[in-house]
Design a protein around this motif. Structure first.
Motif, short mmCIF file in Angstrom:
data_model
loop_
_atom_site.label_atom_id
_atom_site.label_comp_id
_atom_site.label_asym_id
_atom_site.label_seq_id
_atom_site.Cartn_x
_atom_site.Cartn_y
_atom_site.Cartn_z
N TRP A 29 0.82 -1.21 0.00
CA TRP A 29 0.00 0.00 0.00
C TRP A 29 0.85 1.26 0.00
O TRP A 29 0.47 2.27 -0.59
CB TRP A 29 -0.99 -0.02 1.16
CG TRP A 29 -2.23 -0.79 0.79
CD1 TRP A 29 -2.53 -2.07 1.14
CD2 TRP A 29 -3.27 -0.34 -0.06
NE1 TRP A 29 -3.72 -2.44 0.57
CE2 TRP A 29 -4.21 -1.40 -0.18
CE3 TRP A 29 -3.54 0.84 -0.74
CZ2 TRP A 29 -5.37 -1.29 -0.92
CZ3 TRP A 29 -4.70 0.95 -1.49
CH2 TRP A 29 -5.60 -0.12 -1.57
N LYS A 30 2.01 1.22 0.64
CA LYS A 30 2.91 2.39 0.60
C LYS A 30 3.38 2.62 -0.83
O LYS A 30 3.49 3.76 -1.29
CB LYS A 30 4.10 2.19 1.53
CG LYS A 30 3.78 2.45 2.98
CD LYS A 30 5.02 2.33 3.84
CE LYS A 30 4.72 2.63 5.29
NZ LYS A 30 5.91 2.56 6.14
N LYS A 31 3.66 1.53 -1.55
CA LYS A 31 4.11 1.65 -2.94
C LYS A 31 2.99 2.23 -3.81
O LYS A 31 3.22 3.12 -4.62
CB LYS A 31 4.53 0.28 -3.47
CG LYS A 31 5.06 0.31 -4.88
CD LYS A 31 5.52 -1.05 -5.35
CE LYS A 31 5.98 -0.99 -6.80
NZ LYS A 31 6.32 -2.29 -7.33
N ILE A 32 1.77 1.75 -3.61
CA ILE A 32 0.62 2.27 -4.35
C ILE A 32 0.42 3.75 -4.03
O ILE A 32 0.26 4.58 -4.92
CB ILE A 32 -0.65 1.47 -4.02
CG1 ILE A 32 -0.55 0.04 -4.58
CG2 ILE A 32 -1.90 2.16 -4.56
CD1 ILE A 32 -1.61 -0.92 -4.07
N ALA A 33 0.46 4.08 -2.73
CA ALA A 33 0.22 5.46 -2.30
C ALA A 33 1.29 6.42 -2.81
O ALA A 33 1.01 7.59 -3.07
CB ALA A 33 0.14 5.53 -0.78
N ALA A 34 2.51 5.93 -2.98
CA ALA A 34 3.60 6.79 -3.47
C ALA A 34 3.33 7.28 -4.89
O ALA A 34 3.84 8.32 -5.30
CB ALA A 34 4.92 6.03 -3.42
N GLU A 35 2.50 6.55 -5.63
CA GLU A 35 2.19 6.94 -7.01
C GLU A 35 0.99 7.87 -7.11
O GLU A 35 0.69 8.37 -8.18
CB GLU A 35 1.96 5.68 -7.84
CG GLU A 35 3.19 4.80 -7.95
CD GLU A 35 2.92 3.49 -8.67
OE1 GLU A 35 1.86 3.34 -9.30
OE2 GLU A 35 3.79 2.60 -8.59
#
Length: 148
Positions: free
Chosen positions: A103-109
């Motif tokens: 989710w952190k990776k998704i949110a970073a985008e």
């Protein structure tokens, strides 16, 4: 009084210019344009409240959801919380860490200064929630997307 009003107007214009400049530098051109033509917030007074009440009147008859709550799994009708099953105890610390990382990776985008819906919740709020309480918040996100 006129001098004070003139100073306040100049200060508001200066703040507006600064905000619009920041938005343009961030590439948020539509937000900058919207800020330029916005009438701002309505005053906090009884006239505004009356206008909002006219726009969003309460239902003619309140709806009782007790019967619907009884149909939910584990729902005894006393509260909707009784229908939500506890988190599965099969999640290991590694499983939770993996979900948080995903989710952190998704949110970073997610784009900055943008909200995915009309509710005003910006992506930055989701990012902060993941940082602040990711171990539980990511499961709320997972549940939200699984029923959407």
């Amino acid at each position: 009084d006129q001098l004070r009003l003139s100073t306040a107007v100049q200060q508001d214009a200066s703040e507006l210019a600064h905000t619009v400049e920041e938005l343009v530098r961030a590439g948020a051109l539509s937000r900058a344009a919207a800020r330029l033509v916005s009438a701002g917030l309505a005053p906090a007074n009884t006239d505004t409240v009356a206008l909002l009440q006219a726009k969003c009147p309460p239902p003619a008859e309140p709806r009782d959801l007790t019967a619907e709550a009884r149909n939910l799994p584990g729902g005894d009708g006393s509260s909707l919380g009784s229908a939500i099953p506890p988190l599965s105890p099969t999640f290991t610390d590694a499983d939770v860490a993996k979900k948080v990382a995903e989710w952190k990776k998704i949110a970073a985008e997610f784009p900055a200064r943008s909200a995915p819906a009309g509710d005003g919740w910006r992506f930055e709020y989701l990012k902060e929630a993941i940082e602040a309480c990711g171990n539980t918040f990511v499961f709320i996100l997972e549940a939200s997307f699984s029923i959407a």
